[in-house]
Design an enzyme around this catalytic site. Sequence first.
Site, PDB file in Angstrom:
ATOM      1  N   HIS A  53       0.730  -1.257   0.219  1.00  0.00           N
ATOM      2  CA  HIS A  53       0.121   0.170  -0.191  1.00  0.00           C
ATOM      3  C   HIS A  53       0.862   1.496   0.060  1.00  0.00           C
ATOM      4  O   HIS A  53       1.958   1.099  -0.047  1.00  0.00           O
ATOM      5  CB  HIS A  53      -0.717  -0.073   1.361  1.00  0.00           C
ATOM      6  CG  HIS A  53      -2.345  -1.049   1.075  1.00  0.00           C
ATOM      7  ND1 HIS A  53      -3.188  -1.224   2.321  1.00  0.00           N
ATOM      8  CD2 HIS A  53      -1.919  -2.201   0.152  1.00  0.00           C
ATOM      9  CE1 HIS A  53      -3.856  -2.423   1.844  1.00  0.00           C
ATOM     10  NE2 HIS A  53      -3.536  -2.643   1.170  1.00  0.00           N
ATOM     11  N   GLU A  55       0.914   3.667   1.840  1.00  0.00           N
ATOM     12  CA  GLU A  55       1.678   3.901   3.416  1.00  0.00           C
ATOM     13  C   GLU A  55       2.842   3.268   3.380  1.00  0.00           C
ATOM     14  O   GLU A  55       4.053   3.953   3.672  1.00  0.00           O
ATOM     15  CB  GLU A  55       0.829   4.222   4.271  1.00  0.00           C
ATOM     16  CG  GLU A  55      -0.735   5.019   3.889  1.00  0.00           C
ATOM     17  CD  GLU A  55      -1.824   4.226   3.059  1.00  0.00           C
ATOM     18  OE1 GLU A  55      -2.990   4.315   3.885  1.00  0.00           O
ATOM     19  OE2 GLU A  55      -1.624   3.935   2.893  1.00  0.00           O
ATOM     20  N   CYS A  83      -6.088   2.191   5.624  1.00  0.00           N
ATOM     21  CA  CYS A  83      -6.796   0.603   6.368  1.00  0.00           C
ATOM     22  C   CYS A  83      -5.986   0.191   7.527  1.00  0.00           C
ATOM     23  O   CYS A  83      -5.155   0.697   8.363  1.00  0.00           O
ATOM     24  CB  CYS A  83      -6.552  -0.543   4.824  1.00  0.00           C
ATOM     25  SG  CYS A  83      -4.663  -1.605   5.235  1.00  0.00           S
TER      26      CYS A  83
END
Length: 123
Positions: A53, A55, A83
């Site tokens: 992801h 991040e 998430c």
Amino acid sequence: MDWSDHMKISLCLAKEALEVGEVPVGCIFVDNDGNILASGRNTVNETKNATRHAEINCVDTIVKASFLEKLSNITVIVTVEPCIMCAALLISIGCTNIVYGCANDRFGGCGTVLAVPGLENFL
């Protein structure tokens, strides 16, 4: 602080992700002076790794650049609410300031689905 200029950068990264067939999420890590320490976008399909992801890609950049001591002083600017996995990672490395563009109705870890314990500041 007005994060709109920083969010525009994250949105450009999200657009880049979409153009290569990824879920359009872009992220930057910013220090207290407004300097960008890391930037990333989703690379899940490209790497065939479900954990890649935006991040997490930013965290990898921080680790490689040895900015670990700055993590508690950064703000994460991300296009979509992190998430649960990413929110938990951000908390575990000491980052609690998160600015996101929209809620994540399926996996949101900043309160939409679950408020990951330890989150203090998110907008």
